[in-house]
Scaffold this active site. Structure first.
Site, PDB file in Angstrom:
ATOM      1  N   GLY A 179       0.834  -1.192   0.000  1.00 46.00           N
ATOM      2  CA  GLY A 179       0.000   0.000   0.000  1.00 46.00           C
ATOM      3  C   GLY A 179       0.865   1.236   0.000  1.00 46.00           C
ATOM      4  O   GLY A 179       1.930   1.266   0.635  1.00 46.00           O
ATOM      5  N   GLY A 216      -0.566   4.601   0.207  1.00 44.55           N
ATOM      6  CA  GLY A 216      -1.337   5.791   0.562  1.00 44.55           C
ATOM      7  C   GLY A 216      -0.647   6.577   1.658  1.00 44.55           C
ATOM      8  O   GLY A 216       0.575   6.491   1.821  1.00 44.55           O
ATOM      9  N   ALA A 254      -0.582   6.167   4.867  1.00 44.05           N
ATOM     10  CA  ALA A 254       0.102   5.328   5.846  1.00 44.05           C
ATOM     11  C   ALA A 254       1.276   4.579   5.203  1.00 44.05           C
ATOM     12  O   ALA A 254       2.413   4.649   5.684  1.00 44.05           O
ATOM     13  CB  ALA A 254      -0.884   4.341   6.461  1.00 44.05           C
ATOM     14  N   GLY A 255       1.016   3.872   4.098  1.00 43.17           N
ATOM     15  CA  GLY A 255       2.057   3.075   3.465  1.00 43.17           C
ATOM     16  C   GLY A 255       3.153   3.932   2.861  1.00 43.17           C
ATOM     17  O   GLY A 255       4.348   3.640   3.004  1.00 43.17           O
ATOM     18  N   SER A 263     -18.221  17.661   0.562  1.00 45.76           N
ATOM     19  CA  SER A 263     -17.771  18.021   1.903  1.00 45.76           C
ATOM     20  C   SER A 263     -18.963  18.347   2.798  1.00 45.76           C
ATOM     21  O   SER A 263     -19.910  19.003   2.387  1.00 45.76           O
ATOM     22  CB  SER A 263     -16.845  19.226   1.834  1.00 45.76           C
ATOM     23  OG  SER A 263     -16.647  19.716   3.130  1.00 45.76           O
ATOM     24  N   ARG A 293     -22.190  12.957  11.886  1.00 46.06           N
ATOM     25  CA  ARG A 293     -22.457  12.216  10.662  1.00 46.06           C
ATOM     26  C   ARG A 293     -23.448  11.073  10.855  1.00 46.06           C
ATOM     27  O   ARG A 293     -24.368  10.899  10.057  1.00 46.06           O
ATOM     28  CB  ARG A 293     -21.148  11.618  10.132  1.00 46.06           C
ATOM     29  CG  ARG A 293     -20.211  12.663   9.589  1.00 46.06           C
ATOM     30  CD  ARG A 293     -18.895  12.051   9.189  1.00 46.06           C
ATOM     31  NE  ARG A 293     -18.035  13.084   8.608  1.00 46.06           N
ATOM     32  CZ  ARG A 293     -16.796  12.858   8.181  1.00 46.06           C
ATOM     33  NH1 ARG A 293     -16.271  11.651   8.277  1.00 46.06           N
ATOM     34  NH2 ARG A 293     -16.089  13.834   7.651  1.00 46.06           N
ATOM     35  N   HIS A 328     -18.498   5.385   3.697  1.00 50.23           N
ATOM     36  CA  HIS A 328     -17.405   6.320   3.483  1.00 50.23           C
ATOM     37  C   HIS A 328     -16.091   5.836   4.100  1.00 50.23           C
ATOM     38  O   HIS A 328     -15.023   6.012   3.544  1.00 50.23           O
ATOM     39  CB  HIS A 328     -17.836   7.645   4.112  1.00 50.23           C
ATOM     40  CG  HIS A 328     -16.781   8.680   4.178  1.00 50.23           C
ATOM     41  ND1 HIS A 328     -16.084   9.067   3.070  1.00 50.23           N
ATOM     42  CD2 HIS A 328     -16.306   9.416   5.205  1.00 50.23           C
ATOM     43  CE1 HIS A 328     -15.221  10.005   3.417  1.00 50.23           C
ATOM     44  NE2 HIS A 328     -15.317  10.212   4.697  1.00 50.23           N
ATOM     45  N   GLU A 379      -6.121   3.048   7.763  1.00 46.47           N
ATOM     46  CA  GLU A 379      -7.506   2.588   7.819  1.00 46.47           C
ATOM     47  C   GLU A 379      -7.584   1.063   7.910  1.00 46.47           C
ATOM     48  O   GLU A 379      -8.587   0.508   8.372  1.00 46.47           O
ATOM     49  CB  GLU A 379      -8.276   3.099   6.585  1.00 46.47           C
ATOM     50  CG  GLU A 379      -9.790   2.910   6.685  1.00 46.47           C
ATOM     51  CD  GLU A 379     -10.546   3.424   5.460  1.00 46.47           C
ATOM     52  OE1 GLU A 379      -9.946   4.131   4.630  1.00 46.47           O
ATOM     53  OE2 GLU A 379     -11.744   3.104   5.338  1.00 46.47           O
ATOM     54  N   LEU A 439      -6.813  11.272   7.904  1.00 44.71           N
ATOM     55  CA  LEU A 439      -5.501  11.642   7.356  1.00 44.71           C
ATOM     56  C   LEU A 439      -4.481  11.667   8.486  1.00 44.71           C
ATOM     57  O   LEU A 439      -3.340  11.216   8.335  1.00 44.71           O
ATOM     58  CB  LEU A 439      -5.592  13.015   6.681  1.00 44.71           C
ATOM     59  CG  LEU A 439      -6.650  13.136   5.586  1.00 44.71           C
ATOM     60  CD1 LEU A 439      -6.646  14.549   5.002  1.00 44.71           C
ATOM     61  CD2 LEU A 439      -6.386  12.128   4.477  1.00 44.71           C
TER      62      LEU A 439
END
Lengths: 232, 637, 257
Positions: free
Chosen positions: B40, B42, B44-45, B284, B330, B401, B425, B441
Site C-alpha cells: 500500500g 497511501g 500510511a504506506g 464536503s 455524521r 465512506h 484505515e 488523514l
C-alpha cells in the site's frame, strides 16, 4: 530507464543538451531577427519618401563594408542557430510520438503556432529568393547596384513576384505573431496581467507588419509608386 | 487466541515517550540488512516506506495502481486535525484526545488515541517542511477552520484537496527514496497472500497485474497499509479498486479482524441515479453549515421543490435536534435521512434522497458569498447531476465512506501475527465506533511517519530472525494455493459477471448491515451471503486468462474476499447487542430513537479469529478501559 | 441514446493494435462516460468477447488514473473535467466516438486504452520533492509563507498526474506536468534549497524518457482537467535557464552530489 543513469546535476552537459536551453536559443535568436525585420521594414518604407531618400539610405548602409559584412554575418549566424535548434527540437519531437492519433482535435492552439514548422522553411526559402532578387540581383530583370528604388518598383511590377512576396510576408507575419508571444514564455516570462497584453501586441504586430510589407508591392503594382524616370 | 495489547503502564501523557525509550534499537549499520515489505502506498504506506527507507532499511513497496500517487487517500477533501492551538481558542493535545475518544463512542483504546493526538502536532510540521501548500492567512501563518462540529478550529487544509496534497508530500518523499535506492517500488502489483514461516510473517505472494506473473517476496517484516473495506457495499465513496484482499488473506492466515461492523456513513453524498451507478460521490459536509435539510411533510409528494410551500416542508434535523440542527454528527444525520426515506418521504426519482437547500442562505448572504464558499462543490454537483444548486435544492443521501474496523493491532501496531504490522484505515486502532471528521488523514500519517519507524525497529532488534529467502518451502506452498484459486476462478466460466455478484452483495449489506441493523435482518443476511458465495464459485464468468492484464480477474479475487468479509461483518453486528457510533442496532435505542450503548456488556474490541472455510469464526474480546475520559451518553438535542 | 464507439484494441505492449467498432445501446444521460463503458463491457462479457481495458480508480476526478482520447480530445469535450466525471448528457444520440489511448513514446500502450505512465514517477524521483528527514521539521509556523505564494503553489500542486497534457501536446511533451511540480515547490520557501538542482534534474529526466519539447502552443493547458496554466511552464523555463547559467562550466570543478 533508471534515474541512476543521470549525469550529475550541475554538469555543463545539461547546458547544451537541455531542450529548454535549445528553446531559449531559438527564442533569443528569434528576438534578434525580429528586431532586424523591424529595422528592415522601416528602412524600406522610405520608398514612399521618394527615390532620393531610399537610395541615400541604401548607400549609407553599404558605405562601410566592415559593418555591412559584419551585420550580414551576424544575421546569417542568427538564422543558422534559429534553424539548427528548430531541427534539433523537431527531431526530438518526432521521436516523442511515432504513432499518430486516428482522430485529433485542436482545442486551444492557434493556426499560427501549429504551422511554425511550415512557415519557417517557407520563409527561409523566400529569403534566398529575396536576396537573389533585390540584393544580389541575379533573379531581377533590371537590377541596378545603386538604384534601390527602381529595383523595388520594377521588381514588383511583375504580378507573380508580388503575389509570391505577399504570400511569404503573410507567413512571416503569422510566424512573428506566435514567435513574439512564445519567446517570452521560452525565456521564462509569463505574467497573468502582462502576458495577455503581449499576446494582443503580438497579433497587432503581425497585422501591422503585414500591412507595411504589403504596401510596397501593392503600391508598385497599382502605379502609386511611379518609376524613377517618370518622376523626372 | 491471546490478545496482548502491550499498552504501556503509567500516566498517559508520558506513555509514548516511555514506550519509545523502552524499545530496542537497530544499529544504524545493520538496518540495511533488514528487508521490509510495505503493501500500500497511501498516506500510511507511503509515509512508512519513505521513513523506513530514509532510516536505511531495505524497503519494497507495493501498490496495485500504476503509481503510488493514486492511492485513495488522494480523494480526502476536508482537512487534517492537529492540536496546534494556533488559533488560541483553547485546543490542546488532551482536548483532541478527549474529542476523539468521545466521538468514537468509547470503543477506542485511550493510549492509542492519546499518542495520535500527540503526533498530530508533528505531522503538520513535517508536511509543511515537505512543501504541502496548506491554506495561509494574509500574515503568512497557517490557516485553520473548524470541522465536523468541533468547537475549536484545529483543521488544517489545502483548498478542498487536503488528502491529495498530503499524499503528494508522502509520495514525493517516497520517490526521493526510490531515487536514492533505498526503496524499490512495485506498481501494478497486487498482494494475494501472506507467507508465514515459524509463526512469523516472512513474505508475501504477489501478482504482476500486467504480465500475470505470480511472484514471491521474502522479508523480515511485513507492513500492511491497504486501506479500508467500504467497497463491500459495492456503492461507496471509495475508489473502485479499494479492496480488502490483503487484510482478508492475512486474516485467513491468523490475523484477528477487529470490529468489522464499525463502518461510517457520510450524510452528504450525491444520490444514486440508476442501476448502472458505479460509485458514490461525497461532497464536503461543510455544506451543512449553510444548507438546510428538508423533505416534504407528506409522503409521496411528487411536486417540484419550489412548488412545496414552507408549511408543507419538514426540516427534520432542526425539528429533532434544536440545538445542533443541521450540524449533528455524521451518524445521526445519516440515520435521520434514512428514517424519513423509510417513511416514504424521500425525494428524487428513486425516493432515496433529501433536499439540502441553500435558498435561505443565498437570500441572506447573497449568491456571491455562497459561491465563494462552495463554488467548487456546486460545480461538481452540477457536473454529475446536471442540476443547478443555486436555483434548486441539492439532493443528498448518505453513503458508506470509511471503515473504523480493521485488523487488530497492539499498541505497537503489530497484528496477532508476529512480524506483520498494520497501519492506517486497514487497522482498527484509533477511531472506535465512529471517526471524527479530519481524523483519517491524521491517523494514516501518524502511523506511517511517527509510530512504525520506532516499533518496527523494536521488533527487529528484539527477535532473533533466521535467514529466509523465497526458496523456503512455505513460499512454494503458498504460491500453489494462490495459483489454484486463480485457476479455479478462471475455469468456472459461468453465466454471471463478477460485478453482478458484487452489486447483489452490496445490496444485502446495505439493506441489513448499513445505517440500521437488527437481529432478524442480520441473520437473514448471513444466510443470503453464504448462498451467494456458493453460487459465485459455481456460476461466475471471469473471461480471459491469468497470463496478462485482466481487470475482470483482478476484480473477481477481490469480490470473492468481500463475499467472505461481508458475512463476518454481519456476524460482528449481530453479536454486538448495543448501538454505538456507526453501529446502530434498531433493538437498542432510546424512546427518542437515539443510540443506546451497553457499556457493561460491550465495552470491548471484538477481535475475530478465522475459523476455517466452513467453520464459524471465533470471537475474542479485548476489554477497553477508560481511565481518563469517562463514558457518557452523547446528546445533540 | 445510442452511440457508436470506435475503440483502440491492443492485446499487449508487443501486439499490434487496431480500431474496432462497438454499439452502445440505451445509454442514460445521467451515466458517467466510464459507467457507459462498464455497460458495454458487461455486454461484451455476455457475448464471450474480451472487455475493453481502461484505467480508472476514484471516479471522482482526483486520482488521475483515468484518461483516454475521446474524438481527439484528452478526457473528452468538457473543459476541466476528467473522463470519469464526464457525463453522457454532453453527447447526442447517434454520435460516433473515437476512443484512443494516450500516445507517446514515453507512454507505451499496455492494453487497449491502458498506458504505462511510469515515466511521470521517474520525473518526480529525479527531483520533485523537498528533502526533509522525518521528524526533523521545524514548527509549521516557523517560516511564514505569503498567501499569494501559497495560492500559486497550490494552483500548481493541483496536478493529478493523469498525462492528458502529454497526450494533447502535438510534441508529446511533459512540460506542463514538470512545470507544475517545479512551480509548486519553487514558489515556497521550503523548496528553495533544492530549487536549482530540481530544475536541472527533472528537465534532464524529461529527455531521458523521450518526451518531446514544448513549443508554447497551449494545447496542454486546454486539456488539463485541473486547468493548470502554461504560466507554470514559464516558471520551469525560468528556473531551469537560471540554474543552467549558474552552473555552466562547472564540469571541471567536478560537480555532483
Amino acid at each position: 530507464m533508471s534515474t541512476a543513469a543521470l549525469a550529475p546535476p550541475n554538469s555543463a552537459r545539461s547546458l547544451f543538451s537541455s531542450v529548454i536551453v535549445k528553446k531559449a536559443i531559438m527564442a533569443a535568436t528569434g528576438a534578434a531577427l525580429y528586431l532586424f525585420v523591424t529595422v528592415h521594414l522601416l528602412g524600406n518604407l522610405q520608398v514612399f519618401l521618394g527615390p532620393e531618400a531610399i537610395n541615400t539610405y541604401a548607400a549609407k548602409l553599404k558605405s562601410i563594408p566592415e559593418i555591412l559584412w559584419g551585420a550580414r554575418l551576424g544575421l546569417l549566424t542568427l538564422v543558422g542557430l534559429h534553424i539548427l535548434t528548430t531541427i534539433q527540437l523537431m527531431k526530438i519531437n518526432s521521436k516523442a510520438r511515432p504513432v499518430a492519433y486516428a482522430k485529433k482535435a485542436n482545442s486551444a492552439s492557434t493556426a499560427a503556432s501549429r504551422t511554425m514548422y511550415l512557415s519557417g522553411p517557407t520563409i527561409a526559402a523566400f529569403i534566398v529568393y529575396h536576396l537573389l532578387h533585390l540584393t544580389v540581383g541575379s533573379a531581377h530583370p533590371q537590377f541596378s547596384e545603386t538604384d534601390v528604388y527602381s529595383n523595388i518598383v520594377f521588381g514588383f511590377r511583375v504580378w507573380w513576384v508580388s503575389a509570391a512576396y505577399l504570400v511569404a510576408m503573410a507567413l512571416l507575419c503569422t510566424h512573428l505573431s506566435h514567435g513574439v508571444q512564445s519567446m517570452f514564455q521560452s525565456l521564462g516570462f509569463n505574467h497573468p496581467k502582462h502576458t495577455p497584453r503581449i499576446k494582443k501586441f503580438a497579433h497587432a504586430v503581425g497585422l501591422i507588419y503585414f500591412a507595411g510589407f504589403a504596401s510596397m508591392p501593392l503600391a508598385a503594382l497599382s502605379g502609386f509608386l511611379p518609376p524613377f524616370f517618370e518622376r523626372l | 487466541m491471546k490478545l496482548d495489547s502491550r499498552i504501556p503502564s503509567g500516566p498517559i501523557e508520558q506513555a509514548w515517550d516511555q514506550a519509545r525509550f523502552d524499545m530496542k534499537l537497530v544499529n544504524p549499520a545493520n538496518k540495511r540488512k533488514f528487508n521490509v515489505i510495505v503493501v500500500g502506498s497511501g498516506l500510511a504506506g507511503g509515509s512508512a516506506a519513505a521513513s523506513l527507507g530514509e532510516l536505511g532499511y531495505n524497503v519494497k513497496c507495493f501498490c496495485f495502481q500504476d503509481s503510488p500517487r493514486r492511492a485513495h487517500s488522494i480523494a480526502a477533501q476536508g482537512g487534517i486535525n492537529a492540536a496546534k492551538n494556533y488559533q488560541n481558542d483553547g485546543d490542546s493535545i488532551y482536548r483532541l484526545f478527549y474529542d476523539t475518544v468521545k466521538g468514537g463512542d468509547f470503543r477506542a483504546r485511550e493510549y492509542n488515541v492519546y499518542r495520535l493526538a500527540q503526533n498530530s502536532v508533528n505531522i503538520i510540521d513535517q508536511c509543511v517542511a515537505q512543501g504541502v501548500p496548506f491554506a495561509r492567512e494574509y500574515g503568512g501563518a497557517l490557516a485553520n477552520r473548524s470541522f465536523g462540529g468541533a468547537q475549536v478550529s484545529r483543521t488544517f487544509y489545502a483548498r478542498g484537496q487536503t488528502g491529495q496534497q498530503l499524499l503528494l508530500g508522502a509520495y514525493q518523499a517516497l520517490e526521493a527514496q526510490v531515487d536514492a535506492g533505498s526503496v524499490k517500488m512495485y506498481t501494478r502489483t497486487e498482494m494475494l497472500d501472506l507467507v508465514i514461516i515459524n509463526g512469523k510473517a516472512r513474505g508475501i505472494i504477489t501478482r504482476n497485474l500486467v504480465t500475470g506473473q505470480i511472484e514471491s517476496h521474502a522479508a523480515d517484516a511485513v507492513i500492511l497499509a491497504t486501506g479500508g473495506y467500504g467497497n463491500v457495499f459495492y456503492l461507496s465513496t471509495n475508489a473502485k479498486g479499494s479492496n480488502c484482499t490483503a487484510i482478508w488473506r492475512a486474516h485467513k492466515r491468523g490475523a484477528a479482524f477487529a470490529n468489522p461492523c464499525f463502518t461510517q456513513i457520510h450524510p452528504t453524498c450525491i444520490p444514486v441515479s440508476g442501476d448502472y451507478q458505479s460509485k458514490l460521490t461525497l461532497m464536503s459536509e461543510s455544506l451543512r453549515n449553510d444548507g438546510r435539510i428538508w423533505v416534504p411533510l407528506k409522503g409521496g409528494d411528487k411536486r417540484s421543490p419550489s412548488q412545496i410551500p414552507e408549511n408543507e416542508r419538514d426540516y427534520y434535523l432542526e425539528r429533532r435536534y434544536p440545538s445542533f440542527g443541521n450540524l449533528v454528527p455524521r451518524d445521526v444525520a445519516s440515520r435521520a435521512a434514512k428514517a424519513v426515506c423509510d417513511e416514504g418521504r424521500g425525494v428524487g426519482e428513486t425516493g432515496l434522497g433529501v433536499y439540502l437547500d441553500f435558498a435561505d442562505s443565498i437570500k441572506r448572504l447573497g449568491k456571491n458569498a455562497i459561491e465563494e464558499r462552495y463554488g467548487n462543490l456546486f460545480e461538481m454537483y452540477n457536473r454529475i447531476t446536471g442540476e443547478d444548486p443555486y436555483t434548486q435544492p441539492m439532493r443528498i443521501y448518505p453513503a458508506i465512506h470509511y471503515t473504523m474496523g480493521g485488523l487488530w493491532v497492539d499498541y505497537q501496531l503489530m497484528s496477532t501475527i508476529p512480524g506483520m504490522f498494520v497501519l492506517g484505515e486497514a487497522n482498527f486502532s484509533d477511531h472506535g465506533a465512529n471517526r471524527l471528521g479530519a481524523s483519517a488523514l491524521m491517523q494514516g500519517l501518524s502511523d506511517g511517519y511517527f509510530v512504525i519507524p520506532y516499533t518496527l525497529g523494536n521488533y527487529l532488534a528484539s527477535n532473533k530472525l533466521e535467514k529466509v529467502d523465497t526458496s523456503a518451502p512455505e513460499f512454494a506452498a503458498t504460491t500453489k494455493e494462490v495459483n489454484d484459486t486463480i485457476a479455479r476462478m478462471l475455469s468456472i466460466k459461468g453465466k454471471r459477471t463478477v460485478s453482478s455478484y458484487h452489486r447483489e452483495l452490496g445490496k444485502i449489506m446495505w439493506d441489513n448491515c448499513g445505517m440500521g441493523r437488527n437481529a432478524e435482518g442480520l441473520t437473514k443476511a448471513i444466510q443470503q451471503i453464504q448462498a451467494l458465495r456458493q453460487e459465485y464459485w459455481q456460476n461466475v464468468n471471469v473471461p480471459g486468462s491469468g497470463a496478462d492484464l485482466n481487470q475482470q480477474l483482478e476484480n473477481a479475487g477481490r469480490v470473492a474476499d468481500f463475499l467472505e468479509l461481508g458475512e463476518l461483518m454481519c456476524r460482528d453486528a449481530l453479536a454486538r447487542n448495543e448501538s454505538c457510533g456507526g453501529h446502530f442496532r434498531e433493538e437498542y435505542q432510546t424512546e427518542e430513537g437515539e443510540a443506546m450503548r451497553d457499556d457493561e456488556n460491550f465495552q470491548y474490541a471484538a477481535a475475530w479469529e478465522y475459523g476455517g472455510e466452513n467453520a464459524e469464526p471465533i470471537l475474542n474480546k479485548e476489554p477497553l478501559e477508560f481511565k481518563y475520559v469517562h463514558p457518557a451518553q452523547r446528546s445533540y438535542k | 441514446m445510442n452511440l457508436t464507439l470506435h475503440v483502440w484494441r491492443q492485446a499487449n505492449a508487443a501486439a499490434p493494435g487496431r480500431m474496432e467498432r462497438y454499439d452502445a445501446r440505451n445509454v442514460s444521460e445521467d451515466m458517467s462516460f466510464l459507467e457507459m463503458l462498464d455497460v458495454v463491457n458487461e455486454q461484451l462479457i455476455a457475448e464471450s468477447k474480451e472487455p475493453i481495458a481502461f484505467e480508472h480508480d476514484c471516479r471522482e476526478g482526483i486520482c488521475g488514473s483515468c484518461g483516454f482520447m475521446v474524438n481527439g480530445v484528452a478526457h473528452g469535450p468538457q473543459r476541466g473535467t476528467t473522463v470519469c466525471q464526464l457525463h453522457m448528457r454532453h453527447f447526442k444520440d447517434g454520435e460516433e466516438l473515437y476512443l484512443e489511448p494516450w500516445r507517446a513514446t514515453a507512454f507505451p500502450v499496455l492494453k487497449d486504452l491502458v498506458v504505462d505512465r511510469g515515466a511521470l514517477d521517474r520525473i518526480i524521483a529525479a527531483g520533485g520533492y523537498v528533502s526533509v528527514r522525518t521528524g526533523s521539521a521545524p514548527d509549521g509556523n516557523a517560516i511564514s509563507v505569503p498567501k499569494e505564494a501559497a495560492d500559486i503553489s497550490m494552483d500548481a500542486a493541483a496536478c493529478i498526474g493523469c498525462g492528458a497534457c502529454v497526450a494533447a501536446c502535438p510534441n508529446a511533451a511533459a512540460a506542463l506536468f514538470t512545470g507544475a511540480k517545479i512551480s509548486h515547490l519553487g514558489t515556497l520557501p521550503q523548496g528553495q534549497a533544492e530549487r536549482s538542482r530540481r530544475a536541472l534534474r527533472m528537465v534532464e529526466q524529461l529527455s531521458l524518457e523521450d518526451f518531446g519539447a514544448c513549443t508554447n502552443i497551449g494545447e496542454c493547458e486546454a486539456a488539463c482537467p485541473k486547468q493548470i496554466p502554461i504560466e507554470m511552464i514559464a516558471r520551469m523555463n525560468h528556473d531551469h535557464l537560471k540554474a543552467a547559467w549558474q552552473t555552466r562550466g562547472a564540469r571541471k570543478s567536478g560537480g555532483g552530489e
